[in-house]
Design a protein around this motif. Structure first.
Motif, PDB file in Angstrom:
ATOM      1  N   LEU A   1      -8.129 -45.879  22.634  1.00 50.52           N
ATOM      2  CA  LEU A   1      -6.620 -45.942  22.186  1.00 50.52           C
ATOM      3  C   LEU A   1      -6.736 -44.936  21.200  1.00 50.52           C
ATOM      4  CD1 LEU A   1      -4.012 -47.145  21.821  1.00 50.52           C
ATOM      5  CD2 LEU A   1      -5.131 -48.534  20.018  1.00 50.52           C
ATOM      6  N   MET A   2      -7.523 -44.683  20.208  1.00 51.84           N
ATOM      7  CA  MET A   2      -7.578 -43.776  19.108  1.00 51.84           C
ATOM      8  C   MET A   2      -8.951 -43.416  18.523  1.00 51.84           C
ATOM      9  SD  MET A   2      -5.737 -45.188  16.046  1.00 51.84           S
ATOM     10  CE  MET A   2      -4.167 -45.830  16.674  1.00 51.84           C
ATOM     11  N   ASP A   3      -9.098 -42.182  18.061  1.00 52.71           N
ATOM     12  CA  ASP A   3     -10.517 -42.025  17.472  1.00 52.71           C
ATOM     13  C   ASP A   3     -10.268 -42.410  15.887  1.00 52.71           C
ATOM     14  OD1 ASP A   3     -12.043 -41.344  19.821  1.00 52.71           O
ATOM     15  OD2 ASP A   3     -11.180 -39.415  19.508  1.00 52.71           O
ATOM     16  N   VAL A   4     -10.978 -43.090  15.366  1.00 55.16           N
ATOM     17  CA  VAL A   4     -10.946 -43.358  13.762  1.00 55.16           C
ATOM     18  C   VAL A   4     -11.924 -42.279  13.109  1.00 55.16           C
ATOM     19  CG1 VAL A   4     -11.199 -44.946  12.056  1.00 55.16           C
ATOM     20  CG2 VAL A   4     -10.221 -45.729  14.226  1.00 55.16           C
ATOM     21  N   LEU A   5     -11.447 -41.386  12.307  1.00 49.31           N
ATOM     22  CA  LEU A   5     -12.568 -40.486  11.600  1.00 49.31           C
ATOM     23  C   LEU A   5     -12.687 -40.786  10.272  1.00 49.31           C
ATOM     24  CD1 LEU A   5     -10.991 -37.210  12.929  1.00 49.31           C
ATOM     25  CD2 LEU A   5     -12.378 -38.664  14.134  1.00 49.31           C
ATOM     26  N   GLN A   6     -13.706 -40.389   9.704  1.00 44.77           N
ATOM     27  CA  GLN A   6     -13.867 -41.025   7.996  1.00 44.77           C
ATOM     28  C   GLN A   6     -14.718 -39.933   7.510  1.00 44.77           C
ATOM     29  OE1 GLN A   6     -16.776 -44.110   7.569  1.00 44.77           O
ATOM     30  NE2 GLN A   6     -18.349 -43.363   8.784  1.00 44.77           N
TER      31      GLN A   6
ATOM     32  N   ARG B   1     -11.897 -52.830  16.996  1.00 46.79           N
ATOM     33  CA  ARG B   1     -12.598 -51.665  16.444  1.00 46.79           C
ATOM     34  C   ARG B   1     -13.800 -51.654  16.845  1.00 46.79           C
ATOM     35  NH1 ARG B   1      -9.544 -49.223  12.146  1.00 46.79           N
ATOM     36  NH2 ARG B   1     -11.498 -48.691  11.161  1.00 46.79           N
ATOM     37  N   VAL B   2     -14.370 -50.972  17.351  1.00 48.99           N
ATOM     38  CA  VAL B   2     -16.105 -50.882  17.775  1.00 48.99           C
ATOM     39  C   VAL B   2     -16.567 -49.666  17.491  1.00 48.99           C
ATOM     40  CG1 VAL B   2     -15.405 -50.398  20.232  1.00 48.99           C
ATOM     41  CG2 VAL B   2     -17.750 -51.336  19.504  1.00 48.99           C
ATOM     42  N   ALA B   3     -17.827 -49.551  16.757  1.00 48.28           N
ATOM     43  CA  ALA B   3     -18.174 -48.484  16.203  1.00 48.28           C
ATOM     44  C   ALA B   3     -18.755 -47.449  17.200  1.00 48.28           C
ATOM     45  CB  ALA B   3     -19.489 -48.997  15.415  1.00 48.28           C
TER      46      ALA B   3
ATOM     47  N   GLU C   1     -24.127 -51.085  22.774  1.00 46.47           N
ATOM     48  CA  GLU C   1     -23.840 -52.425  23.482  1.00 46.47           C
ATOM     49  C   GLU C   1     -22.438 -52.755  23.289  1.00 46.47           C
ATOM     50  OE1 GLU C   1     -25.487 -55.554  20.991  1.00 46.47           O
ATOM     51  OE2 GLU C   1     -26.999 -55.954  22.810  1.00 46.47           O
ATOM     52  N   GLY C   2     -21.798 -52.615  22.106  1.00 43.57           N
ATOM     53  CA  GLY C   2     -20.497 -53.170  22.081  1.00 43.57           C
ATOM     54  C   GLY C   2     -19.720 -52.198  22.881  1.00 43.57           C
ATOM     55  N   GLN C   3     -20.013 -51.141  22.987  1.00 43.52           N
ATOM     56  CA  GLN C   3     -18.842 -49.968  23.611  1.00 43.52           C
ATOM     57  C   GLN C   3     -18.940 -50.479  25.349  1.00 43.52           C
ATOM     58  OE1 GLN C   3     -16.989 -47.470  23.023  1.00 43.52           O
ATOM     59  NE2 GLN C   3     -17.412 -47.101  20.876  1.00 43.52           N
ATOM     60  N   ARG C   4     -20.183 -50.755  25.832  1.00 45.48           N
ATOM     61  CA  ARG C   4     -20.416 -51.203  27.310  1.00 45.48           C
ATOM     62  C   ARG C   4     -19.748 -52.487  27.510  1.00 45.48           C
ATOM     63  NH1 ARG C   4     -25.366 -48.127  26.944  1.00 45.48           N
ATOM     64  NH2 ARG C   4     -26.362 -50.003  26.324  1.00 45.48           N
TER      65      ARG C   4
END
Ligand SMILES: CC(C)(COP(=O)(O)OP(=O)(O)OC[C@H]1O[C@@H](n2cnc3c(N)ncnc32)[C@H](O)[C@@H]1OP(=O)(O)O)[C@@H](O)C(=O)NCCC(=O)NCCS
Length: 110
Positions: free
Chosen positions: A102-107, A82-84, A89-92
């Motif tokens: 994989l999926m979007d986590v909504l909040q 799980r990456v915000a 930076e983390g995404q790259r």
């Protein structure tokens, strides 16, 4: 947290150190579902941090690759993280080492 990981055979922590100084660490665990489900086990990298001044030297990649060997050795064929969305930076990083959407986590804040 560390003690719990060390007690749990389905969890592991990998560290990178130099001269006794911690440069980074990665925690991983295997989640198991009831056998009625299609996928009964998957892994999740639950934490990955590299000391700021040691970044872009391959430490993060090496930690994840080691964790994935541990996962594969247990017969698990998929690993999530799980990456915000805002963690550019983390995404790259994750995409550069072969992870993809994989999926979007909504909040909704309450
Ligand atoms: C994300 C993090 C673990 C990466 O660790 P790292 O040791 O710097 O990563 P690596 O050096 O192994 O990088 C591997 C590849 O990822 C990509 N990458 C890593 N950081 C990047 C950045 N800031 N910008 C662009 N690409 C990046 C590059 O393709 C890099 O290869 P290259 O240096 O040969 O171009 C580190 O930046 C960190 O601890 N960030 C804060 C915590 C965090 O966000 N953790 C992840 C939460 S899910």
């Amino acid at each position: 947290m560390l003690a719990a990981i060390l007690r749990d055979s389905d969890a592991a922590i990998f560290v990178c150190e130099r001269d006794g100084v911690l440069l980074g660490f990665c925690t991983v665990r295997i989640d198991r579902a009831p056998s009625i489900q299609v996928e009964v086990q998957r892994a999740e990298i639950t934490d990955l941090t590299v000391r700021a001044r040691e970044r872009r030297r391959g430490v993060g990649r090496a930690l994840v690759e080691r964790a994935l060997v541990w996962v594969e050795e247990r017969g698990v064929e998929r690993c999530e993280v799980r990456v915000a969305s805002r963690n550019a930076e983390g995404q790259r990083f994750w995409r550069s080492i072969g992870f993809d959407d994989l999926m979007d986590v909504l909040q909704r804040r309450l």
